[in-house]
Each structure stands twice: as structure tokens, then as C-alpha cells.
Design a protein around this motif. Structure first.
Motif, PDB file in Angstrom:
ATOM      1  N   LEU A  81      -2.252 -55.933 -12.032  1.00 47.93           N
ATOM      2  CA  LEU A  81      -1.721 -54.604 -12.307  1.00 47.93           C
ATOM      3  C   LEU A  81      -1.076 -54.522 -13.681  1.00 47.93           C
ATOM      4  N   ARG A  82      -1.423 -55.474 -14.560  1.00 48.11           N
ATOM      5  CA  ARG A  82      -0.907 -55.493 -15.930  1.00 48.11           C
ATOM      6  C   ARG A  82      -2.060 -55.399 -16.916  1.00 48.11           C
ATOM      7  N   GLU A  83      -1.928 -54.483 -17.855  1.00 50.72           N
ATOM      8  CA  GLU A  83      -2.901 -54.372 -18.941  1.00 50.72           C
ATOM      9  C   GLU A  83      -2.169 -54.502 -20.260  1.00 50.72           C
ATOM     10  N   PRO A 135       1.492 -50.779 -16.813  1.00 49.70           N
ATOM     11  CA  PRO A 135       1.063 -50.839 -15.410  1.00 49.70           C
ATOM     12  C   PRO A 135      -0.246 -50.091 -15.213  1.00 49.70           C
ATOM     13  N   VAL A 136      -1.181 -50.706 -14.514  1.00 44.84           N
ATOM     14  CA  VAL A 136      -2.477 -50.090 -14.222  1.00 44.84           C
ATOM     15  C   VAL A 136      -2.861 -50.420 -12.786  1.00 44.84           C
ATOM     16  N   ASP A 137      -3.843 -49.700 -12.277  1.00 42.33           N
ATOM     17  CA  ASP A 137      -4.412 -50.056 -10.980  1.00 42.33           C
ATOM     18  C   ASP A 137      -5.348 -51.242 -11.179  1.00 42.33           C
ATOM     19  N   GLU A 190       2.067 -49.492  -3.418  1.00 44.04           N
ATOM     20  CA  GLU A 190       1.857 -48.057  -3.614  1.00 44.04           C
ATOM     21  C   GLU A 190       0.793 -47.804  -4.683  1.00 44.04           C
ATOM     22  N   VAL A 191       0.798 -48.617  -5.763  1.00 43.41           N
ATOM     23  CA  VAL A 191      -0.221 -48.467  -6.798  1.00 43.41           C
ATOM     24  C   VAL A 191      -1.610 -48.746  -6.223  1.00 43.41           C
TER      25      VAL A 191
END
Length: 231
Positions: free
Chosen positions: A148-150, A158-160, A182-183
């Protein structure tokens, strides 16, 4: 070819940790901390597979001196994190100043274990092909944090999890915290989120809540959800 009980695969980081009181440089990462914890369990045949740059090879030497079985793969750089904490230790600003090379199927072909724990730090550490390959040899455990890290220009966003629906079909154990669940699922309800992750293929979902343990959300800092209605 030796088969281990547990194999952790992940990068060891060089961490710059900045707090209001001090600035400290230290090794870190899931693979590093997991290895030092597991070495106290005498009945676990454990192996670490990592990839570091030449600058961090001294960390590998110290781990081997401590009795940890380490395979160190070559990488142009080691992962270099800068973590800046304020007075609230649950909040931090993070940058990635260098990245290590992703792990490949070819590098892991001769590694055998009952359980593979993937210590992902960044979204591209392990491809779906790597997860699928390891799931064909043992149970795969993943902490979702790294997916979940870009990284964009050293800054972490934060990313999906890209390809999550494909990847989670091969994951037996998945650990998420309250934000990550939740993400990934769109649910802020513990039970609904865990059920959704199980529907996507995860056999055992582990949810943690950190300092929220005393809140009305849950009475425990750690919840384990296990569903065995289907295999």
C-alpha cells in the motif's frame, strides 16, 4: 535440497529515524526484526532470504554471527527509509531515499519452506508471479503494509494494492491494520472487512489496531479471524 519450517523473504533497510529527541541510523524492515525474534525459538528451522547493497553487507555478517541462516542476494542498492516522527508516535512522515531490486522467481527457485513470510516494504518487492510460485511450495504469509506504499520522487504515498484480487488467491495468512483493511476492502467494520478478504481467497486474516486497543472499536490490540468453511 533442505526444506525449512519458516522462510522470511524481504529487504533489510537502512533506516534514518528522526524524533523530536534524536536522529538515529539503524538497520530495519520486516525481514530484519522477524529474524531476530525467530532466532529465540529453538524448535523453528528458520531461513532469511534478503537482498542488500554492498553498503549493508556488514549487517548480514552480524546476523550470521548471531546464528541466523541468511541468504543475501545481490542488489544495486539497499532500501533506505527516512522516518520522521512527531510527538504522536502513531504518525510519521516517510521518504524512500534508495530502493533495492525486486525479488524474482528465478532467485527463489531453490528455496523450500513450509511457510514463506513475505516482508514487503514497497509495492513492487514481490510480483504476483513470485507469490504464485511460492504458494506452489508452501503457505504464503503477507503483511499488506508494503503493498500500500508507492514511491514518487522519494516521497511515499498511500495507494491500493494493484492486482490484489489476483495475488490474494495465493495468500494463506494476511495481516492488516485498521487503515489497511479499509483501503483494501472499502469496509471500516472489522467483520465485514475480514469476510471480504476471505472471499478473495485469504484463509486466515489477522487484524491489528495498535494504540486503538483501548478505543470503542475493539478491546484487544490484535484480532485473528479464521474461516474454514471452504478451502
Amino acid at each position: 535440497m533442505k526444506k525449512h519450517t519458516l522462510c522470511c523473504i524481504g529487504h533489510i533497510t537502512l533506516d534514518k529515524v528522526v524524533t523530536p529527541q534524536s536522529t538515529v541510523y539503524m538497520p530495519g524492515g520486516t525481514a530484519y526484526y522477524c529474524s531476530y525474534a525467530i532466532r529465540h525459538l529453538n524448535d523453528v528451522d528458520y531461513k532469511l532470504v534478503t537482498a542488500v547493497g554492498d553498503s549493508e553487507l556488514n549487517v548480514i555478517d552480524k546476523m550470521r554471527d548471531a546464528g541466523i541462516d541468511v541468504t543475501a542476494l545481490p542488489s544495486k542498492y539497499s532500501v533506505y527509509f527516512e522516518n520522521i516522527y512527531g510527538e504522536n508516535q502513531d504518525e510519521r512522515t516517510q521518504r524512500v531515499l534508495a530502493k533495492a531490486d525486486p525479488f524474482t522467481v528465478q532467485q527463489l527457485e531453490n528455496i523450500e519452506a513450509d511457510i514463506f513470510h513475505l516482508g514487503s516494504l514497497l509495492a513492487d518487492d514481490f510480483s504476483v508471479d513470485v507469490i504464485k510460485h511460492l504458494a506452489g511450495k508452501g503457505l504464503v504469509a503477507i503483511d499488506s503494509q508494503g503493498y500500500l506504499r508507492e514511491v514518487r520522487d522519494t516521497h511515499v504515498y498511500p495507494v491500493d494494492w494493484a492486482n490484489k484480487r489476483e495475488a490474494l488467491k495465493y495468500v494463506h495468512f494476511l495481516k492488516v491494520n485498521e487503515h489497511e483493511m479499509e483501503v483494501l476492502t472499502g469496509y471500516d467494520n472489522v467483520t465485514e472487512a475480514a469476510h471480504r478478504l476471505h472471499e478473495w481467497g485469504v484463509k486466515e486474516v489477522l487484524l491489528t489496531f495498535g494504540s486503538m486497543a483501548q478505543s470503542s472499536l475493539t478491546e484487544k490490540p490484535f484480532i485473528r479471524f479464521r474461516h474454514t468453511s471452504r478451502m
